[in-house]
Design a protein around this motif. Structure first.
Motif, PDB file in Angstrom:
ATOM      1  N   HIS A  32      16.185  35.147 -11.929  1.00 52.47           N
ATOM      2  CA  HIS A  32      14.817  35.198 -11.387  1.00 52.47           C
ATOM      3  C   HIS A  32      14.904  34.677  -9.969  1.00 52.47           C
ATOM      4  O   HIS A  32      14.780  33.506  -9.707  1.00 52.47           O
ATOM      5  N   VAL A  80      15.784  31.025   2.173  1.00 48.55           N
ATOM      6  CA  VAL A  80      16.594  30.316   1.171  1.00 48.55           C
ATOM      7  C   VAL A  80      16.301  30.938  -0.179  1.00 48.55           C
ATOM      8  O   VAL A  80      15.143  31.036  -0.592  1.00 48.55           O
ATOM      9  N   LEU A  81      17.380  31.311  -0.877  1.00 50.32           N
ATOM     10  CA  LEU A  81      17.232  31.979  -2.157  1.00 50.32           C
ATOM     11  C   LEU A  81      17.526  30.994  -3.295  1.00 50.32           C
ATOM     12  O   LEU A  81      18.426  30.169  -3.197  1.00 50.32           O
ATOM     13  N   GLY A  82      16.698  31.146  -4.311  1.00 50.18           N
ATOM     14  CA  GLY A  82      16.988  30.341  -5.512  1.00 50.18           C
ATOM     15  C   GLY A  82      16.782  31.166  -6.739  1.00 50.18           C
ATOM     16  O   GLY A  82      16.272  32.295  -6.660  1.00 50.18           O
ATOM     17  N   CYS A  83      17.262  30.715  -7.813  1.00 44.74           N
ATOM     18  CA  CYS A  83      17.010  31.370  -9.091  1.00 44.74           C
ATOM     19  C   CYS A  83      16.192  30.395  -9.941  1.00 44.74           C
ATOM     20  O   CYS A  83      16.587  29.235 -10.135  1.00 44.74           O
ATOM     21  N   ASN A  84      15.075  30.863 -10.459  1.00 41.90           N
ATOM     22  CA  ASN A  84      14.167  29.966 -11.185  1.00 41.90           C
ATOM     23  C   ASN A  84      14.788  29.412 -12.463  1.00 41.90           C
ATOM     24  O   ASN A  84      14.418  28.366 -12.953  1.00 41.90           O
ATOM     25  N   ILE A 127      22.093  28.805  -5.146  1.00 45.04           N
ATOM     26  CA  ILE A 127      21.414  28.742  -3.840  1.00 45.04           C
ATOM     27  C   ILE A 127      22.102  29.736  -2.900  1.00 45.04           C
ATOM     28  O   ILE A 127      23.342  29.736  -2.812  1.00 45.04           O
ATOM     29  N   PHE A 175      10.799  30.633  -1.284  1.00 47.26           N
ATOM     30  CA  PHE A 175       9.506  30.163  -0.776  1.00 47.26           C
ATOM     31  C   PHE A 175       9.552  30.045   0.732  1.00 47.26           C
ATOM     32  O   PHE A 175       8.659  29.449   1.326  1.00 47.26           O
ATOM     33  N   ASP A 215      19.137  26.536 -11.467  1.00 44.47           N
ATOM     34  CA  ASP A 215      18.861  25.727 -10.283  1.00 44.47           C
ATOM     35  C   ASP A 215      20.057  25.610  -9.356  1.00 44.47           C
ATOM     36  O   ASP A 215      19.908  25.330  -8.179  1.00 44.47           O
ATOM     37  N   GLU A 270       9.734  37.206  -4.846  1.00 48.07           N
ATOM     38  CA  GLU A 270      10.101  36.813  -6.212  1.00 48.07           C
ATOM     39  C   GLU A 270      10.568  38.055  -6.938  1.00 48.07           C
ATOM     40  O   GLU A 270       9.886  39.076  -6.936  1.00 48.07           O
ATOM     41  N   TYR A 290      14.062  34.009  -6.199  1.00 44.01           N
ATOM     42  CA  TYR A 290      12.828  33.784  -5.449  1.00 44.01           C
ATOM     43  C   TYR A 290      13.155  33.142  -4.134  1.00 44.01           C
ATOM     44  O   TYR A 290      14.268  32.627  -3.920  1.00 44.01           O
TER      45      TYR A 290
END
Lengths: 224, 767
Positions: A96, A128-132, A138, A100, A135, A107, A98
């Motif tokens: 997932h 900056v990419l993250g996966c919900n 990155i 911000f 964690d 997303e 996303y």
């Protein structure tokens, strides 16, 4: 467990394949400018981005932010403004993805394989990419208007092919900059062989140094 | 009293001992329960404090997890990443109320506190004043002067974009909860610069008594065992969790045990005291009984049987005391009997007699006391032995049985004989009774293998005529017995004069022994006239005793006494020495006289006597012809064999011997024949009244003839007249001696007399 170790092996295989491709590129494009990036301590700095302005861009290419072994691959992707970036999922789990970041908040909800549609990055900036659900994942996409750019490899080598001779405005970026824009280095002739650029980055090894929480910092301070 | 004391002592000793033992047990249990209670409290404290810490940590973990959930929430992350503070606040409050946090904090990426759920009035955000790690996940914080357990979580989007902290107040509610779980009293004390800012406590006990020190310690006054855990110690702030384990709780668990122990101890003490009283009573009571019995026996009461119905040592003691009682009673009655009775005859003894006599005298009665004894008692003992004598006495008593008046008292005392008390009788009556008794005793009887007739004599004394004292009467009756003689005189009545004579005899007998020493003795010489020649060639030495107080004592008196008391040997010695000395003197001066001296039976009985004479004569160089000796027939007869032997030795020495006092006592011709004598001296009792045709004259005349026929010379003494002298001369008596010729004279006087009368008696004859 088996799957996980299998994935590790696979990653190792991919890495060797990649380095083989780089060296192939190196030998084929003999006119590529090669610069070594180091951190403050002089250690090779990977995942750092060199940007060159003032010269025409090369042919546009496919921009992919893959997810392999619950990691973004590459870790740092540079994409010109307005490009579409694919987010294929090479893992057999869903991600997932996303962001911000103000440059491009988006997303991609729980997708698998090539389910996710490409995302268009039409504003310059750091995303900056993250996966919900993971964690630890990155990734960084530097959306830039600079025509030429390259990311340093594990040895800290940045290779800029077909760079015209002469001094050009050069800037750099590193994940430690977080959402800060690239930092200008001035006009440099990167074609000179054996150039080494030392960047004011403290930790060369780990790209995103985890920031101490303010409470911990306070506690530490108090304990000292 | 002493028994009671013994009993008390027994009781006190055993009860004391029991109290000691039970007290020790009680004390030991009491102490160990106290110790155990304290240890239990301490253990509870240790466990409780560990539980406390673990609980706090567990709580922190729980809270951390809840907080982690918040920060992992995508929406929250989005809100944080986009800086949507209102959303963040609402989410925080929501989560805080969900997990029961008292304070929720949000810090932005720069570490600035942006949101706090609870604030002090007049302030936007809370003030975090102090912070210290408590465990891996938890911190202790001082926020707005209040202590908190704080957990934190970082918001990743995906890089850290903020931080959330959830804080839980260390307040009374928590303390109570902890108390429920740990069983300890809990108190949170937070202070700044040692000044207490806030206290949350589960107990009302005084704060200042609580030590802020870490480690276990005891608060005696409060009855608590306390320990403290420092949760935060960052100058100037400190937060301490104090835990107290009330000792009373631990002790309370032992209270029942102690109470039971006390009851058991008291019951045991009571029961054993009761037993001790019973036991000591069981010991002391029989001892008291025995002591009373012993006292009774001591008083001489032997009638009560001593018995204890027990089989133990006391029973045995009672039996022994009873055996002792019987034994003492028997022996005492025997002793009493022996004290009053003669063991030989079973008659009363002299003590009883004395008693009876005294009481009789005191009661004013009169009566007669008699003592009788066997005439030949001594001889009989010598001849037949004491047992024979005893048998004789016993048989005599037996034959007297019933013969005496009923109111008389007959006693026997060894060495004294029978004592007979006749009360309320005058002398004549009594003598009749006594004579009948002597006659009865004199009857022929068979004693052992001998039939004999024994002769008894009696002395009699009258009271109160002769005395008023029993001892005196007994003495007098004994004197009277001494006066009795076999035959008609066998009963002698005591007379006062006889007593005086007796006293005089006793005195003389005593003083006689000292007479030579006091030079009270003297020798006198009585001339013996040779009737044929009219010359005095012989003298008889006679002893004179002039007592310093009593004056001259006649030889008849003191010689008899000396013979009886054994002093005669000493007198003879003295006499011999005196005579020898005088002879020596005379011979030296040309006076030649033969001196005759009397010797006694005792002298003859002494085998050394002739030898002594010989020595004396030799020492004085005196020829034996100068000495002659006169001895009575009866003296010879006491021990004829030895006497004859002595006489022969003397005769062989050349000493002339004469039979003295011839005609009195035993005058046996056979004896006379056997005696080695030359002279025969006719007793003066025959010579004193020589008248023609009298019996005496016949005896003297025939004696002279008899003697001459036997070849003996005849000496007549007691010549007190010229007629007697002439008569004797005509009858050819050889020698004459008497007051008519001369009284006995001292040596010097004799010499003078010899001078004066030279030739006188020849003239008489011729006249």
């Amino acid at each position: 467990m088996y799957q996980y170790s299998n994935g590790k092996k696979m990653r190792y295989a991919m890495f060797t394949l990649l380095s083989a491709a780089v060296s192939l590129l190196w030998t084929v494009q003999s006119n590529a400018a090669q610069v070594m990036l180091t951190d403050k301590a002089g250690a090779p700095l990977s995942n750092a981005v060199l940007l060159v302005d003032g010269i025409p861009a090369l042919q546009s290419q496919q921009y992919v932010m893959d997810q392999v072994d619950i990691q973004f691959v590459p870790r740092v992707l540079v994409a010109p403004v307005g490009t579409l970036v694919d987010f294929p999922n090479s893992d057999d789990v869903r991600h997932h993805v996303y962001s911000f970041s103000s440059a491009k908040p988006f997303e991609l909800r729980l997708f698998k394989g090539a389910e996710a549609p490409p995302v268009a990055f039409d504003r310059a900036g750091v995303v900056v990419l993250g996966c919900n659900i993971h964690d630890s994942m990155i990734g960084y996409i530097l959306v830039t208007q600079s025509p030429r750019f390259a990311v340093s490899d594990a040895q800290g080598i940045v290779s800029l092919p077909d760079l015209p001779a002469g001094n050009w405005p050069v800037s750099w970026w590193h994940p430690s900059q977080l959402e800060q824009p690239p930092v200008a280095l001035g006009e440099l002739d990167l074609n000179q062989a054996g150039q080494v650029l030392s960047l004011p980055v403290s930790s060369a090894k780990q790209a995103p140094t985890p920031v101490l929480s303010p409470l911990q910092q306070r506690f530490k301070k108090a304990a000292e | 009293m002493r028994i009671r004391y013994l009993r008390t002592r027994l009781i006190v000793t055993s009860v004391c001992l029991l109290s000691l033992v039970l007290g020790a047990v009680f004390f030991a249990v009491y102490t160990s329960t106290d110790f155990s209670a304290e240890r239990q409290a301490q253990r509870q404290l240790e466990v409780g404090s560990n539980v406390f810490r673990n609980l706090l940590e567990a709580r922190a973990r729980e809270l951390t997890n809840a907080t982690q959930i918040l920060v992992a929430d995508f929406g929250f992350r989005q809100a944080v990443a986009t800086g949507d503070l209102a959303t963040i606040r609402s989410a925080l409050l929501n989560q805080a109320s969900r997990i029961g946090a008292d304070q929720a904090l949000f810090f932005d990426a720069q570490g600035d506190l942006r949101i706090s759920s609870a604030t002090m009035p007049g302030s936007d955000t809370a003030q975090v004043e102090s912070l210290q790690a408590f465990s891996e996940q938890a911190l202790i914080a001082m926020i707005d002067h209040r202590p908190y357990l704080l957990v934190e979580a970082v918001v990743h989007a995906p890089v850290p974009v903020g931080q959330v902290a959830m804080a839980f107040s260390l307040d009374a509610a928590l303390a109570r909860e902890m108390q429920k779980l740990t069983g300890l009293e809990i108190r949170f004390v937070s202070s700044r610069d040692k000044e207490v800012m806030s206290t949350f406590s589960t107990t009302p006990y005084a704060q200042q008594d609580m030590s802020l020190q870490q480690g276990t310690q005891r608060l005696e006054r409060e009855g608590y065992l306390t320990t403290a855990i420092t949760l935060l110690d960052q100058a100037p702030y400190s937060v301490v969790a104090q835990m107290a384990s009330p000792l009373s709780d631990a002790l309370a668990s032992f209270d029942d045990l102690k109470r039971e122990l006390l009851i058991i101890t008291l019951i045991a003490l009571l029961a054993s005291s009761f037993l001790a009283v019973r036991l000591s009573g069981g010991l002391a009571r029989p001892v008291t009984l025995l002591a009373e019995a012993a006292k009774r026996i001591g008083r001489g009461d032997y009638t009560h049987k001593v018995t204890l119905a027990r089989n133990d040592e006391l029973g045995l003691l009672a039996e022994s005391i009873d055996a002792m009682r019987i034994g003492i009673a028997e022996r005492e009655s025997l002793i009493a009997h022996n004290a009053l009775h003669d063991p030989l005859t079973g008659l009363a003894n002299v003590g009883v007699m004395r008693e009876r006599l005294n009481s009789s005298i005191v009661s004013g009665q009169s009566g007669v006391l008699a003592q009788c004894n066997l005439v030949t008692a001594e001889l009989m003992v010598k001849a037949r032995g004491q047992s024979f004598m005893d048998t004789l006495v016993r048989q005599s008593v037996a034959c007297l049985g019933g013969q005496l008046p009923a109111d008389s008292l007959l006693a026997w005392q060894p060495g004294v004989g029978f004592l007979l008390l006749l009360e309320r009788r005058d002398l004549d009556e009594a003598v009749v009774v006594i004579d009948a008794m002597l006659a009865q005793l004199g009857e022929k009887m068979q004693v052992e293998d001998i039939k004999l007739r024994s002769q008894w004599m009696a002395g009699v004394v009258e009271w109160p005529l002769q005395g008023r004292d029993a001892g005196e009467l007994l003495r007098q009756v004994s004197i009277a017995l001494g006066d009795a003689a076999p035959g008609p005189e066998r009963i002698a009545v005591y007379q006062a004069q006889r007593d005086q004579a007796y006293q005089r005899r006793i005195r003389l007998a005593r003083d006689l022994r000292y007479a030579p020493e006091y030079k009270e003795l003297a020798v006198v010489f009585q001339p013996k006239l040779d009737l044929a020649s009219g010359e005095v060639r012989q003298v008889e030495a006679l002893m004179r005793w002039t007592h310093s107080e009593l004056g001259p004592i006649t030889p008849d008196e003191f010689i008899v006494l000396a013979e009886q008391t054994g002093s005669i040997g000493m007198l003879t010695q003295w006499m011999m020495a005196a005579v020898a000395s005088q002879l020596r003197n005379w011979i030296d001066r040309g006076i030649h006289l033969q001196v005759a001296m009397n010797i006694s039976a005792r002298d003859l009985d002494d085998p050394q006597f002739p030898q002594r004479i010989e020595h004396l004569l030799r020492a004085q160089q005196i020829s034996p012809e100068y000495l002659s000796m006169e001895v009575t027939e009866s003296a010879v007869m006491i021990n004829p064999e030895r006497s004859l032997n002595s006489l022969r030795v003397l005769r062989d020495l050349g000493i002339a011997l004469a039979v003295d006092d011839y005609g009195t006592g035993y005058s046996s011709l056979a004896t006379l024949k056997s005696l080695p004598v030359q002279d025969l001296k006719i007793d003066k009792s025959f010579v004193l009244q020589l008248a023609e045709g009298s019996d005496d004259a016949v005896i003297v005349k025939s004696t002279i003839e008899l003697a001459h026929n036997m070849g003996l010379k005849v000496i007549a003494e007691g010549i007190e007249s010229i007629d007697s002298l002439n008569w004797l001369k005509e009858r050819h008596c050889d020698v004459a001696q008497g007051y008519f010729i001369s009284r006995p004279l001292a040596a010097a006087a004799l010499e003078q007399w010899l001078e004066d009368t030279r030739g006188t008696f020849g003239v008489v004859e011729s006249a």
